[in-house]
Motif scaffolding. Structure first.
Motif, PDB file in Angstrom:
ATOM      1  N   MET A   1      10.574  -1.104  -1.439  1.00  0.00           N
ATOM      2  CA  MET A   1      11.606  -0.084  -1.638  1.00  0.00           C
ATOM      3  C   MET A   1      12.053   0.478  -0.287  1.00  0.00           C
ATOM      4  O   MET A   1      11.231   0.671   0.606  1.00  0.00           O
ATOM      5  CB  MET A   1      11.032   1.052  -2.496  1.00  0.00           C
ATOM      6  CG  MET A   1      11.965   2.213  -2.681  1.00  0.00           C
ATOM      7  SD  MET A   1      11.201   3.445  -3.757  1.00  0.00           S
ATOM      8  CE  MET A   1      12.375   4.741  -3.616  1.00  0.00           C
ATOM      9  N   GLY A   3      13.695   3.761   1.314  1.00  0.00           N
ATOM     10  CA  GLY A   3      14.017   5.131   0.961  1.00  0.00           C
ATOM     11  C   GLY A   3      13.763   6.075   2.114  1.00  0.00           C
ATOM     12  O   GLY A   3      13.814   5.660   3.291  1.00  0.00           O
ATOM     13  N   GLN A   4      13.487   7.299   1.772  1.00  0.00           N
ATOM     14  CA  GLN A   4      13.227   8.323   2.777  1.00  0.00           C
ATOM     15  C   GLN A   4      11.958   9.076   2.412  1.00  0.00           C
ATOM     16  O   GLN A   4      11.568   9.104   1.250  1.00  0.00           O
ATOM     17  CB  GLN A   4      14.370   9.331   2.830  1.00  0.00           C
ATOM     18  CG  GLN A   4      15.640   8.803   3.448  1.00  0.00           C
ATOM     19  CD  GLN A   4      16.650   9.918   3.693  1.00  0.00           C
ATOM     20  OE1 GLN A   4      16.450  11.063   3.291  1.00  0.00           O
ATOM     21  NE2 GLN A   4      17.742   9.580   4.349  1.00  0.00           N
ATOM     22  N   PHE A  51       2.266   6.307  -8.552  1.00  0.00           N
ATOM     23  CA  PHE A  51       3.632   6.172  -8.067  1.00  0.00           C
ATOM     24  C   PHE A  51       4.124   4.729  -8.116  1.00  0.00           C
ATOM     25  O   PHE A  51       5.150   4.408  -7.536  1.00  0.00           O
ATOM     26  CB  PHE A  51       3.736   6.690  -6.629  1.00  0.00           C
ATOM     27  CG  PHE A  51       3.358   8.131  -6.509  1.00  0.00           C
ATOM     28  CD1 PHE A  51       4.225   9.131  -6.889  1.00  0.00           C
ATOM     29  CD2 PHE A  51       2.105   8.479  -6.046  1.00  0.00           C
ATOM     30  CE1 PHE A  51       3.867  10.454  -6.797  1.00  0.00           C
ATOM     31  CE2 PHE A  51       1.738   9.807  -5.941  1.00  0.00           C
ATOM     32  CZ  PHE A  51       2.613  10.799  -6.321  1.00  0.00           C
ATOM     33  N   PHE A  54       4.474  -0.129  -5.204  1.00  0.00           N
ATOM     34  CA  PHE A  54       5.392  -0.914  -4.383  1.00  0.00           C
ATOM     35  C   PHE A  54       5.347  -0.399  -2.945  1.00  0.00           C
ATOM     36  O   PHE A  54       5.013   0.755  -2.695  1.00  0.00           O
ATOM     37  CB  PHE A  54       6.827  -0.867  -4.920  1.00  0.00           C
ATOM     38  CG  PHE A  54       7.283   0.503  -5.316  1.00  0.00           C
ATOM     39  CD1 PHE A  54       7.412   0.829  -6.663  1.00  0.00           C
ATOM     40  CD2 PHE A  54       7.560   1.457  -4.360  1.00  0.00           C
ATOM     41  CE1 PHE A  54       7.813   2.106  -7.022  1.00  0.00           C
ATOM     42  CE2 PHE A  54       7.964   2.722  -4.720  1.00  0.00           C
ATOM     43  CZ  PHE A  54       8.081   3.056  -6.061  1.00  0.00           C
ATOM     44  N   LYS A  56       6.887   1.052   0.270  1.00  0.00           N
ATOM     45  CA  LYS A  56       8.075   1.883   0.503  1.00  0.00           C
ATOM     46  C   LYS A  56       8.282   2.098   2.005  1.00  0.00           C
ATOM     47  O   LYS A  56       7.423   2.665   2.681  1.00  0.00           O
ATOM     48  CB  LYS A  56       7.905   3.231  -0.212  1.00  0.00           C
ATOM     49  CG  LYS A  56       9.083   4.163  -0.024  1.00  0.00           C
ATOM     50  CD  LYS A  56       9.017   5.331  -1.024  1.00  0.00           C
ATOM     51  CE  LYS A  56      10.187   6.277  -0.803  1.00  0.00           C
ATOM     52  NZ  LYS A  56       9.799   7.445   0.000  1.00  0.00           N
TER      53      LYS A  56
ATOM     54  N   ILE B  40      18.747   2.318  -6.807  1.00  0.00           N
ATOM     55  CA  ILE B  40      18.048   3.285  -7.668  1.00  0.00           C
ATOM     56  C   ILE B  40      18.475   4.718  -7.331  1.00  0.00           C
ATOM     57  O   ILE B  40      18.786   5.026  -6.184  1.00  0.00           O
ATOM     58  CB  ILE B  40      16.513   3.156  -7.557  1.00  0.00           C
ATOM     59  CG1 ILE B  40      16.055   3.256  -6.096  1.00  0.00           C
ATOM     60  CG2 ILE B  40      16.032   1.845  -8.169  1.00  0.00           C
ATOM     61  CD1 ILE B  40      14.553   3.354  -5.922  1.00  0.00           C
ATOM     62  N   HIS B  42      16.560   7.493  -8.165  1.00  0.00           N
ATOM     63  CA  HIS B  42      15.401   8.341  -7.873  1.00  0.00           C
ATOM     64  C   HIS B  42      14.325   7.514  -7.166  1.00  0.00           C
ATOM     65  O   HIS B  42      14.059   6.380  -7.550  1.00  0.00           O
ATOM     66  CB  HIS B  42      14.815   8.927  -9.151  1.00  0.00           C
ATOM     67  CG  HIS B  42      15.811   9.718  -9.940  1.00  0.00           C
ATOM     68  ND1 HIS B  42      16.227  10.964  -9.554  1.00  0.00           N
ATOM     69  CD2 HIS B  42      16.498   9.414 -11.070  1.00  0.00           C
ATOM     70  CE1 HIS B  42      17.126  11.408 -10.417  1.00  0.00           C
ATOM     71  NE2 HIS B  42      17.310  10.490 -11.347  1.00  0.00           N
ATOM     72  N   GLN B  43      13.703   8.128  -6.158  1.00  0.00           N
ATOM     73  CA  GLN B  43      12.650   7.413  -5.437  1.00  0.00           C
ATOM     74  C   GLN B  43      11.337   7.414  -6.207  1.00  0.00           C
ATOM     75  O   GLN B  43      10.528   6.525  -6.046  1.00  0.00           O
ATOM     76  CB  GLN B  43      12.417   8.061  -4.081  1.00  0.00           C
ATOM     77  CG  GLN B  43      13.569   7.917  -3.107  1.00  0.00           C
ATOM     78  CD  GLN B  43      13.140   8.329  -1.707  1.00  0.00           C
ATOM     79  OE1 GLN B  43      12.790   7.504  -0.880  1.00  0.00           O
ATOM     80  NE2 GLN B  43      13.172   9.619  -1.444  1.00  0.00           N
ATOM     81  N   ARG B  44      11.111   8.444  -6.973  1.00  0.00           N
ATOM     82  CA  ARG B  44       9.829   8.559  -7.674  1.00  0.00           C
ATOM     83  C   ARG B  44      10.012   8.266  -9.142  1.00  0.00           C
ATOM     84  O   ARG B  44      10.883   8.834  -9.794  1.00  0.00           O
ATOM     85  CB  ARG B  44       9.270   9.966  -7.531  1.00  0.00           C
ATOM     86  CG  ARG B  44       8.576  10.201  -6.223  1.00  0.00           C
ATOM     87  CD  ARG B  44       7.777  11.471  -6.300  1.00  0.00           C
ATOM     88  NE  ARG B  44       6.957  11.623  -5.106  1.00  0.00           N
ATOM     89  CZ  ARG B  44       6.006  12.535  -4.967  1.00  0.00           C
ATOM     90  NH1 ARG B  44       5.760  13.382  -5.944  1.00  0.00           N
ATOM     91  NH2 ARG B  44       5.298  12.614  -3.873  1.00  0.00           N
TER      92      ARG B  44
END
Lengths: 301, 63
Positions: A1, A3-4, A51, A54, A56, B40, B42-44
């Motif tokens: 993933m 993300g931040q 969670f 995966f 991240k 996506i 939402h991250q969570r």
């Protein structure tokens, strides 16, 4: 993933319950939720189980650097940022190039240290940039038997030692962490071979020792994920009672293991810096004259 | 055995929509041209209930 993260830096006070201790440091977590390797005993799978595990990549690096600076602005004395506690520091470095940003960044601070820990031989980025005293690169080592059985996907011991040698020759400070020690048939010969290979090729500034330790519920998760491989790993008379709640081999076996490794290391270098990490007082008290207190692979000193 | 780090190829990359146009996200995606990218919101999110945690642990390493 991709993300931040809102928080890249977390303080660890070194306490794991009332009696099991490490040293205080800051965890640096630019990659969370796991790594590409399949280590049977890895606690990240358990820590991140809620969670989904995966991998991240948190790419808001500007936030990470701001948070490191903020910690340093409020600190006096040496501060260790450990990037090997919650991730393998180098396994995905060819994807993220994080070391090419972090290592030069730390060279600007005289009392801040970047601690890297890996089971990989992914050192191309490290060899392409200028090393500095603010960066310590550590390899997690184990017997080749344990690597083959319980550290699937990771670099072989020969690959790791070769990578460590290249990094040391390039000018990096290097260390080794023999952890988690695992008792398996012929473990003495296997670990003696490991020490012989590692210390023939390199001169690490410290070797930290530790042994297998898992929370009971983590055992169950590992068996569910890895089947017989984990069952075999767990097929011992583990003891409870440590203040971190983790199961361990009985003290007598741990002391035997550590004594064997300390003797093997000392036979190569009688002045080698040797430490224990995350052990109980009863084991520390037996070995305190043969190991260095308040020094371990997790931190600078 | 060889280090598999450099042969790591995710089957799927979950891309959080807030960073979808970030240059670093694009750079990483370019490293895996055949990957399935899922945007996506939402991250969570919780692991799927129909997949046991142990299986989720292993399958999660592919994304």
């Amino acid at each position: 993933m991709i993300g931040q993260a809102s928080s890249f830096v977390g303080h660890f006070d070194g306490q794991l319950g009332s009696t099991v201790r490490c040293c205080p440091y800051y965890k640096l977590v630019p990659i969370s939720n796991g790594c590409p390797y399949y280590c049977t005993y890895c606690y990240l799978g358990y820590v991140y189980r809620k969670f989904t595990s995966f991998i991240k990549l948190n790419i808001n690096y500007d936030t990470m650097f701001k948070q490191i600076r903020k910690v340093l602005a409020h600190s006096s004395g040496k501060v260790s940022f450990n990037m090997g506690e919650m991730l393998d520091s180098l396994a995905l470095d060819h994807v993220t190039n994080l070391t090419t940003m972090l290592i030069p960044f730390f060279s600007d601070f005289s009392k801040a240290y970047l601690m890297l820990l890996t089971k990989s031989c992914n050192v191309d980025n490290l060899l392409a940039i200028e090393p500095n005293d603010q960066t310590v690169v550590s390899w997690s080592l184990n017997s080749q038997h344990a690597v083959s059985k319980y550290e699937l996907g990771t670099a072989s011991i020969d690959e790791r030692i070769k990578a460590a040698k290249l990094c040391q020759e390039h000018g990096y400070r290097i260390r080794f962490r023999v952890d988690p020690g695992i008792l398996h048939p012929n473990w003495q010969a296997e670990y003696a071979n490991l020490i012989q290979k590692a210390l023939t090729a390199t001169r690490p500034e410290n070797i930290t020792l530790g042994m297998l330790r898992l929370l009971p519920r983590h055992f169950r998760l590992a068996i569910e994920a890895y089947g017989n491989r984990a069952r075999k790993l767990c097929d011992h008379n583990f003891t409870k009672g440590a203040s971190d709640g983790k199961l361990r081999y009985p003290p007598k076996q741990r002391i035997e293991f550590y004594t064997f490794l300390i003797n093997a290391i000392r036979s190569f270098d009688k002045n080698a810096s040797i430490s224990l990490c995350r052990e109980t007082p009863e084991v520390w008290n037996i070995l305190k004259d043969r190991c260095e207190l308040k020094k371990c692979n997790c931190v600078i000193w | 055995m060889m280090d598999t780090a450099k042969t790591f190829k995710p089957k799927t990359i979950l891309l959080w929509q807030k960073v979808a146009t970030h240059p670093e996200a694009q750079r990483i995606l370019d490293l895996f041209p055949s990957v399935d990218v899922k945007l996506i919101k939402h991250q969570r999110f919780s692991p799927p209930r129909d997949i046991p945690p142990g299986q989720a642990l292993l399958s999660g390493k592919k994304s």
